[in-house]
Design a protein around this motif. Sequence first.
Motif, PDB file in Angstrom:
ATOM      1  N   LEU A 115       0.827  -1.205   0.000  1.00 56.45           N
ATOM      2  CA  LEU A 115       0.000   0.000   0.000  1.00 56.45           C
ATOM      3  C   LEU A 115       0.862   1.255   0.000  1.00 56.45           C
ATOM      4  O   LEU A 115       0.531   2.253  -0.662  1.00 56.45           O
ATOM      5  CB  LEU A 115      -0.925  -0.004   1.217  1.00 56.45           C
ATOM      6  N   LEU A 116       1.974   1.203   0.718  1.00 55.75           N
ATOM      7  CA  LEU A 116       2.876   2.352   0.776  1.00 55.75           C
ATOM      8  C   LEU A 116       3.445   2.660  -0.613  1.00 55.75           C
ATOM      9  O   LEU A 116       3.443   3.815  -1.061  1.00 55.75           O
ATOM     10  CB  LEU A 116       4.013   2.066   1.759  1.00 55.75           C
ATOM     11  N   ILE A 117       3.907   1.633  -1.309  1.00 55.30           N
ATOM     12  CA  ILE A 117       4.472   1.832  -2.645  1.00 55.30           C
ATOM     13  C   ILE A 117       3.399   2.297  -3.619  1.00 55.30           C
ATOM     14  O   ILE A 117       3.652   3.151  -4.485  1.00 55.30           O
ATOM     15  CB  ILE A 117       5.138   0.537  -3.139  1.00 55.30           C
ATOM     16  N   SER A 118       2.200   1.751  -3.498  1.00 54.64           N
ATOM     17  CA  SER A 118       1.106   2.143  -4.391  1.00 54.64           C
ATOM     18  C   SER A 118       0.811   3.635  -4.273  1.00 54.64           C
ATOM     19  O   SER A 118       0.664   4.340  -5.282  1.00 54.64           O
ATOM     20  CB  SER A 118      -0.166   1.343  -4.063  1.00 54.64           C
ATOM     21  N   MET A 119       0.723   4.122  -3.044  1.00 54.86           N
ATOM     22  CA  MET A 119       0.440   5.540  -2.839  1.00 54.86           C
ATOM     23  C   MET A 119       1.633   6.413  -3.220  1.00 54.86           C
ATOM     24  O   MET A 119       1.472   7.552  -3.678  1.00 54.86           O
ATOM     25  CB  MET A 119       0.045   5.790  -1.379  1.00 54.86           C
ATOM     26  N   LEU A 120       2.844   5.875  -3.043  1.00 59.75           N
ATOM     27  CA  LEU A 120       4.045   6.584  -3.488  1.00 59.75           C
ATOM     28  C   LEU A 120       4.000   6.786  -5.000  1.00 59.75           C
ATOM     29  O   LEU A 120       4.301   7.875  -5.511  1.00 59.75           O
ATOM     30  CB  LEU A 120       5.286   5.778  -3.101  1.00 59.75           C
ATOM     31  N   GLN A 121       3.594   5.733  -5.725  1.00 58.18           N
ATOM     32  CA  GLN A 121       3.497   5.821  -7.179  1.00 58.18           C
ATOM     33  C   GLN A 121       2.492   6.885  -7.606  1.00 58.18           C
ATOM     34  O   GLN A 121       2.714   7.602  -8.594  1.00 58.18           O
ATOM     35  CB  GLN A 121       3.082   4.459  -7.743  1.00 58.18           C
ATOM     36  N   ILE A 122       1.402   6.997  -6.886  1.00 57.19           N
ATOM     37  CA  ILE A 122       0.393   8.010  -7.224  1.00 57.19           C
ATOM     38  C   ILE A 122       0.998   9.408  -7.127  1.00 57.19           C
ATOM     39  O   ILE A 122       0.794  10.251  -8.005  1.00 57.19           O
ATOM     40  CB  ILE A 122      -0.839   7.873  -6.302  1.00 57.19           C
ATOM     41  N   GLY A 123       1.771   9.661  -6.085  1.00 59.86           N
ATOM     42  CA  GLY A 123       2.415  10.963  -5.942  1.00 59.86           C
ATOM     43  C   GLY A 123       3.410  11.238  -7.051  1.00 59.86           C
ATOM     44  O   GLY A 123       3.470  12.346  -7.598  1.00 59.86           O
ATOM     45  N   VAL A 124       4.212  10.223  -7.393  1.00 63.23           N
ATOM     46  CA  VAL A 124       5.212  10.376  -8.450  1.00 63.23           C
ATOM     47  C   VAL A 124       4.539  10.668  -9.787  1.00 63.23           C
ATOM     48  O   VAL A 124       4.916  11.605 -10.514  1.00 63.23           O
ATOM     49  CB  VAL A 124       6.076   9.101  -8.557  1.00 63.23           C
TER      50      VAL A 124
END
Length: 477
Positions: A115-124
Amino acid sequence: MTVKKNFAGYMLIELVLCTGLVWGISAYTGTACEQFIGFMSILNLIMFIFMLNRIKHEILSIASLFVVFMYLFNLGIPIARLLNWVDDTGERFLARRIYSMGNDTFIQYMIYGYLLISMLQIGVLFYFGRMKKSSTEYVDWSNANYNIQLQRCKITGMICILISIVPYFYGEIVYLKDALIFGYQNADSTFNLSGTGIGLIGNLFTVGVMLELVYLQNDRKKFDFLFFVLSAYQVFRMYITGDRSTGIALILVWILIRHKFVNPIQGKRAVLYLFLAYVGMLFIKIVEMTRTINSSSVDEAFAELMQTNMLAETVFEYGGNAWCGMMVYYSVPATGSFRCGLTYLAGIIGKPLSILGITNNVWNFADFSIFLKEPARGALINSLTSAMGGSFSGEWYFNFGWLGIIIIPFFGYGLAKFSDLCTSKKNNPVLSGFLLYVATLVIWWVRQYFTSVSWSTLVYGVIVWIIYYVVVKKTSE
């Protein structure tokens, strides 16, 4: 409008994937549960790469490398499990390190990482999608002002190198000698990203090298020669010392400089670089097999390599770093409290307070490995902290817990902006060179601590600013 629609569609898909993971996890148990997480991880990474291509942003960037390493170091074990890459040795490692804190803890932390990586990708992707122009736009080399800036970049880099060359090579020679005599595990490296003294002065050499490479952006032959010499030394250094993190981060950034400033990697060259990456993985495996006193000989290592699945070895080995973040997850809030972002502040102000002799407590507060070694964590965690390294996700959880999943898109946006700023040809070349040095720290922050990034960034930022504005710019005006 198309970009907005693409991003809105991606957000919807990402939320569906996250929801599907959380809901679907209950249908599996044991290794099947890990395989499901591995499948969802690969699918999510593919979606990220697809979206980068969809919004016409290059895949090779600091932000993209950070995301890929986040998958490797946090979700490598489920991916390896899915692809049947866990052998008997791997099973023993999992039993000793990962499952010792409980299978439920492992699965919960894998969900957190996903979930952390998924939301990180959204920001990027939100930042990249908003970019109106590529940072690799054409630069007019005949522009007098830009050429003046390049010359100043060259002089600034040379001054950094001259200041640091003796401490750097002294430290390197001592480190290489100690590694050859005592083995890499007993060698005391003066190349310390959060250090002081000779290591801190010597590391300015790396900053100077970055500035020189940026200066050579319009001289391909000289750039390639320097690139080859520097990369060859880092390969040699990795083999002798076993220190892979430093060399990998530097070479990746040097490749990025060449791609962005000198000659883009396109078509057949992309295939060549993929082949070189695989050869690099083979070499890294040799390093891992021969880096201790009682290790295999080089001949034995080559013989074993012929029977080794290199991709499997890499994914599983780096995926094992998840145990570092797991220990924090296991211990907080059970035996300690969340830090609410204060470790990042402590990482900025802690070192000066320590150097001035005021207190070491602030600096220690920023390092969760010290927290894990305290008796209050219990005998299990205390026994697992040996050679654990660091973890961005573990540090993030230490500060924000599950709330960090909501906060991480803002970090992702900032990471993408930093990534774009590193290679923007609108920058002063000196700024680009310094930021690209910082990028080497950011890439490896995935398995390090914020203290490794903050202290070096502050110190070398001040030094480069003084050299450029007080010495170089004033004398050239």
